[in-house]
Design a protein around this motif. Structure first.
Motif, mmCIF file in Angstrom:
data_model
loop_
_atom_site.group_PDB
_atom_site.id
_atom_site.type_symbol
_atom_site.label_atom_id
_atom_site.label_comp_id
_atom_site.label_asym_id
_atom_site.label_seq_id
_atom_site.Cartn_x
_atom_site.Cartn_y
_atom_site.Cartn_z
ATOM 1 N N VAL A 145 36.112 36.082 35.933
ATOM 2 C CA VAL A 145 37.442 36.431 35.418
ATOM 3 C C VAL A 145 37.869 37.802 35.926
ATOM 4 N N LEU A 146 36.956 38.780 35.867
ATOM 5 C CA LEU A 146 37.296 40.133 36.319
ATOM 6 C C LEU A 146 37.554 40.168 37.825
ATOM 7 N N SER A 147 36.817 39.389 38.568
ATOM 8 C CA SER A 147 37.025 39.349 40.024
ATOM 9 C C SER A 147 38.370 38.715 40.376
ATOM 10 N N ILE A 148 38.770 37.686 39.642
ATOM 11 C CA ILE A 148 40.081 37.068 39.889
ATOM 12 C C ILE A 148 41.199 38.071 39.611
ATOM 13 N N TRP A 149 41.056 38.877 38.564
ATOM 14 C CA TRP A 149 42.070 39.905 38.270
ATOM 15 C C TRP A 149 42.138 40.948 39.391
ATOM 16 N N VAL A 150 41.002 41.331 39.916
ATOM 17 C CA VAL A 150 40.963 42.345 40.976
ATOM 18 C C VAL A 150 41.663 41.834 42.232
ATOM 19 N N ILE A 151 41.343 40.632 42.658
ATOM 20 C CA ILE A 151 41.952 40.136 43.893
ATOM 21 C C ILE A 151 43.456 39.915 43.708
ATOM 22 N N GLN A 152 43.868 39.575 42.503
ATOM 23 C CA GLN A 152 45.298 39.439 42.240
ATOM 24 C C GLN A 152 46.007 40.789 42.376
ATOM 25 N N GLN A 153 45.427 41.838 41.797
ATOM 26 C CA GLN A 153 46.037 43.164 41.862
ATOM 27 C C GLN A 153 46.045 43.713 43.286
#
Length: 312
Positions: free
Chosen positions: A277-285
């Motif tokens: 979940v945290l990695s998906i947020w990072v790549i989105q940002q």
């Protein structure tokens, strides 16, 4: 007995200091009578001069001769003096050597800066530096938060793979075989340095140098990182029935036979889910910043330029 109008013998004589001595002598004879009266004033010689002569001035030197110099003899021929001179020469030689080295280092740094090369000094972790990491001084302030979160995902992957080794070790002890433990070790050995080289360092340099190609490199391998985390969270029975990774499927399978091993696998499943979940947020940002800053068009131009050079 003294009469009523006799003068007081204890009264002081009023004498004019500016009058002549002879006049003062005559004036002193006007007194008469009294018990302690002396009728012969000539027994005391008159003072020739009523003023005292001043003392000659003396210098206030406090008995110290401040103007005199003290000569301290130096042994310029003894062994002590020769040792001091030798040590002084050695210190001067060391100082000159240090100054020369500082100038050489500064010259190399200036040459590297002109060539666009950044000298990265290993400073992390502080107790045993193995990588260069200085977000506060090298990353722009508006990107530091995102870089810190990306670094958190890297450390999260390290924690997930470490816990995966611990869980597979307990499963191996409970009779699940040594192969899953060896695979967990392989995941850790290849995953920790691989993640740093393939996607974290490119993102760090992309934010530091605003390089479009570094962004492209990061997106490619960070997507692989997210895919691995999701795969590990599920852990389908593909390799050794999936027990080499602490996913939900082997956790459900092991909880009935070995409760402790099943609990360890469930904890690993939660860690991989959080990492995903945290990695998906990072790549989105990062992608939003990449599109908003115009790096996408720049990367297309650089890719077209590279393809043209390769064709020529």
């Amino acid at each position: 007995m003294a009469r009523r109008y006799d003068p007081n013998p204890f009264d002081e004589e009023e004498v004019n200091p500016f009058s002549e001595p002879a006049v003062r002598g005559k004036a002193s004879t006007n007194y008469s009578g009294g018990a302690f009266y002396t009728a012969n004033p000539g027994s005391v010689p008159p003072a020739s001069n009523s003023r005292l002569s001043p003392l000659p001035p003396e210098p206030a030197g406090f008995n110290y001769d401040g103007g005199a110099t003290i000569d301290i003899p130096l042994d310029t021929t003894g062994s002590n003096f020769q040792d001091i001179k030798k040590k002084e020469k050695e210190l001067q030689a060391k100082e000159a050597e240090l100054r020369r080295r500082e100038q050489e280092v500064k010259r190399k740094e200036d040459a590297a800066a002109r060539a666009g090369i950044v000298l990265e000094e290993k400073n992390w972790p502080p107790f045993f530096p193995i990588i260069h990491h200085d977000i506060a001084n090298e990353i722009p302030i508006h990107l530091q938060k995102l870089q810190y979160v990306a670094f958190t995902t890297y450390l999260g992957l390290v924690c997930c793979l470490t816990w995966n080794i611990l869980a597979t070790t307990t499963a191996w002890i409970k009779g699940e075989g040594v192969k899953i433990w060896f695979l967990a070790i392989i995941y850790f050995i290849s995953g920790v340095p691989g993640a740093y080289v393939l996607w974290y360092r490119p993102l760090y340099r992309a934010f530091r140098n605003e390089s479009a190609l570094k962004f492209g490199w990061f997106f490619l391998f960070y997507l692989l990182h997210i895919a691995f985390c999701i795969f590990a969270a599920v852990a389908p029975p593909v390799i050794f029935r999936g027990k080499s990774l602490t996913g939900i499927l082997p956790a459900v399978d092991l909880i009935s036979g070995h409760a402790l091993v099943g609990i360890f696998y469930f904890i690993g499943f939660g860690m991989f889910c959080l990492e995903s979940v945290l990695s998906i947020w990072v790549i989105q940002q990062v992608y939003m910043y990449f599109r908003g800053s115009g790096k996408a068009a720049e990367m297309k131009r650089e890719a077209a330029r590279g393809a043209m050079r390769a064709a020529l």
